[in-house]
Design a protein around this motif. Structure first.
Motif, PDB file in Angstrom:
ATOM      1  N   MET A   1       0.856  -1.174   0.000  1.00  0.00           N
ATOM      2  CA  MET A   1       0.000   0.000   0.000  1.00  0.00           C
ATOM      3  C   MET A   1       0.902   1.238   0.000  1.00  0.00           C
ATOM      4  N   ASN A   2       0.624   2.192  -0.902  1.00  0.00           N
ATOM      5  CA  ASN A   2       1.442   3.407  -0.939  1.00  0.00           C
ATOM      6  C   ASN A   2       0.929   4.434   0.079  1.00  0.00           C
ATOM      7  N   VAL A   3       1.656   5.523   0.214  1.00  0.00           N
ATOM      8  CA  VAL A   3       1.334   6.531   1.233  1.00  0.00           C
ATOM      9  C   VAL A   3      -0.033   7.170   0.988  1.00  0.00           C
ATOM     10  N   ARG A   4      -0.358   7.471  -0.261  1.00  0.00           N
ATOM     11  CA  ARG A   4      -1.677   8.062  -0.551  1.00  0.00           C
ATOM     12  C   ARG A   4      -2.802   7.123  -0.133  1.00  0.00           C
ATOM     13  N   GLN A   5      -2.640   5.831  -0.401  1.00  0.00           N
ATOM     14  CA  GLN A   5      -3.662   4.860  -0.010  1.00  0.00           C
ATOM     15  C   GLN A   5      -3.746   4.739   1.509  1.00  0.00           C
ATOM     16  N   THR A   6      -2.618   4.793   2.185  1.00  0.00           N
ATOM     17  CA  THR A   6      -2.594   4.728   3.643  1.00  0.00           C
ATOM     18  C   THR A   6      -3.330   5.923   4.244  1.00  0.00           C
ATOM     19  N   ILE A   7      -3.058   7.114   3.719  1.00  0.00           N
ATOM     20  CA  ILE A   7      -3.751   8.319   4.197  1.00  0.00           C
ATOM     21  C   ILE A   7      -5.247   8.187   3.964  1.00  0.00           C
ATOM     22  N   GLY A   8      -5.634   7.741   2.769  1.00  0.00           N
ATOM     23  CA  GLY A   8      -7.049   7.584   2.440  1.00  0.00           C
ATOM     24  C   GLY A   8      -7.747   6.587   3.342  1.00  0.00           C
ATOM     25  N   TRP A   9      -7.102   5.466   3.575  1.00  0.00           N
ATOM     26  CA  TRP A   9      -7.655   4.419   4.454  1.00  0.00           C
ATOM     27  C   TRP A   9      -7.890   4.979   5.841  1.00  0.00           C
ATOM     28  N   ASN A  10      -6.860   5.635   6.385  1.00  0.00           N
ATOM     29  CA  ASN A  10      -6.973   6.185   7.738  1.00  0.00           C
ATOM     30  C   ASN A  10      -7.983   7.319   7.809  1.00  0.00           C
ATOM     31  N   LEU A  11      -8.040   8.147   6.788  1.00  0.00           N
ATOM     32  CA  LEU A  11      -9.016   9.236   6.769  1.00  0.00           C
ATOM     33  C   LEU A  11     -10.432   8.673   6.836  1.00  0.00           C
ATOM     34  N   ARG A  12     -10.707   7.675   6.012  1.00  0.00           N
ATOM     35  CA  ARG A  12     -12.044   7.078   6.019  1.00  0.00           C
ATOM     36  C   ARG A  12     -12.334   6.424   7.368  1.00  0.00           C
ATOM     37  N   ARG A  13     -11.371   5.682   7.915  1.00  0.00           N
ATOM     38  CA  ARG A  13     -11.549   5.010   9.206  1.00  0.00           C
ATOM     39  C   ARG A  13     -11.883   6.017  10.306  1.00  0.00           C
ATOM     40  N   LEU A  14     -11.126   7.116  10.358  1.00  0.00           N
ATOM     41  CA  LEU A  14     -11.334   8.131  11.389  1.00  0.00           C
ATOM     42  C   LEU A  14     -12.634   8.899  11.170  1.00  0.00           C
ATOM     43  N   ARG A  15     -12.947   9.199   9.916  1.00  0.00           N
ATOM     44  CA  ARG A  15     -14.182   9.931   9.595  1.00  0.00           C
ATOM     45  C   ARG A  15     -15.401   9.126   9.995  1.00  0.00           C
ATOM     46  N   VAL A  16     -15.426   7.849   9.630  1.00  0.00           N
ATOM     47  CA  VAL A  16     -16.569   6.991   9.951  1.00  0.00           C
ATOM     48  C   VAL A  16     -16.690   6.802  11.463  1.00  0.00           C
ATOM     49  N   ALA A  17     -15.552   6.656  12.142  1.00  0.00           N
ATOM     50  CA  ALA A  17     -15.575   6.501  13.601  1.00  0.00           C
ATOM     51  C   ALA A  17     -16.197   7.723  14.282  1.00  0.00           C
ATOM     52  N   LYS A  18     -16.021   8.895  13.688  1.00  0.00           N
ATOM     53  CA  LYS A  18     -16.602  10.132  14.236  1.00  0.00           C
ATOM     54  C   LYS A  18     -18.035  10.337  13.763  1.00  0.00           C
ATOM     55  N   GLY A  19     -18.495   9.502  12.826  1.00  0.00           N
ATOM     56  CA  GLY A  19     -19.856   9.621  12.314  1.00  0.00           C
ATOM     57  C   GLY A  19     -20.040  10.792  11.369  1.00  0.00           C
ATOM     58  N   LEU A  20     -18.958  11.204  10.699  1.00  0.00           N
ATOM     59  CA  LEU A  20     -19.029  12.336   9.772  1.00  0.00           C
ATOM     60  C   LEU A  20     -19.151  11.853   8.335  1.00  0.00           C
ATOM     61  N   SER A  21     -20.001  12.506   7.569  1.00  0.00           N
ATOM     62  CA  SER A  21     -20.062  12.232   6.134  1.00  0.00           C
ATOM     63  C   SER A  21     -18.889  12.935   5.456  1.00  0.00           C
ATOM     64  N   GLN A  22     -18.600  12.540   4.229  1.00  0.00           N
ATOM     65  CA  GLN A  22     -17.561  13.232   3.474  1.00  0.00           C
ATOM     66  C   GLN A  22     -17.932  14.706   3.319  1.00  0.00           C
ATOM     67  N   GLU A  23     -19.200  14.959   3.095  1.00  0.00           N
ATOM     68  CA  GLU A  23     -19.663  16.331   2.910  1.00  0.00           C
ATOM     69  C   GLU A  23     -19.441  17.178   4.166  1.00  0.00           C
ATOM     70  N   ARG A  24     -19.773  16.641   5.332  1.00  0.00           N
ATOM     71  CA  ARG A  24     -19.612  17.379   6.589  1.00  0.00           C
ATOM     72  C   ARG A  24     -18.134  17.608   6.890  1.00  0.00           C
ATOM     73  N   LEU A  25     -17.309  16.580   6.689  1.00  0.00           N
ATOM     74  CA  LEU A  25     -15.869  16.713   6.909  1.00  0.00           C
ATOM     75  C   LEU A  25     -15.297  17.788   5.994  1.00  0.00           C
ATOM     76  N   ALA A  26     -15.674  17.749   4.739  1.00  0.00           N
ATOM     77  CA  ALA A  26     -15.182  18.733   3.775  1.00  0.00           C
ATOM     78  C   ALA A  26     -15.609  20.143   4.164  1.00  0.00           C
ATOM     79  N   PHE A  27     -16.874  20.302   4.540  1.00  0.00           N
ATOM     80  CA  PHE A  27     -17.384  21.614   4.922  1.00  0.00           C
ATOM     81  C   PHE A  27     -16.617  22.181   6.108  1.00  0.00           C
ATOM     82  N   GLU A  28     -16.440  21.368   7.135  1.00  0.00           N
ATOM     83  CA  GLU A  28     -15.763  21.840   8.345  1.00  0.00           C
ATOM     84  C   GLU A  28     -14.271  22.094   8.120  1.00  0.00           C
TER      85      GLU A  28
END
Length: 88
Positions: A1-28
């Motif tokens: 897994m490359n660094v971009r994929q690692t960042i993406g994986w972790n971003l999604r994991r952390l976002r979902v754990a916080k219950g945030l949609s992509q839209e809400r995360l982007a807005f904030e």
């Protein structure tokens, strides 16, 4: 897994754990929603400033986005689609 994929994986994991949609995360974070999707898919080169903004919204250190992924883990699930039910 490359660094971009690692960042993406972790971003999604952390976002979902916080219950945030992509839209809400982007807005904030003050970025475009489609950009968040591209980061999560590992197709976007992210700047340090964007990583800082995302980490701030998620209340984590930037280093959390670089956490090593266990290859045995399944891809983090997405949030349930649709609007949340209003409280009675």
């Amino acid at each position: 897994m490359n660094v971009r994929q690692t960042i993406g994986w972790n971003l999604r994991r952390l976002r979902v754990a916080k219950g945030l949609s992509q839209e809400r995360l982007a807005f904030e974070a003050g970025i475009d929603r489609s950009y968040v999707g591209r980061v999560e898919r590992g197709t976007e080169n992210v700047t340090v400033g964007t990583l800082e903004a995302l980490a701030k919204v998620l209340s984590v250190n930037v280093s959390e986005l670089f956490a090593e992924i266990n290859p045995e883990n399944k891809k983090p699930p997405g949030l349930r689609s649709g609007r949340k039910q209003k409280a009675p």
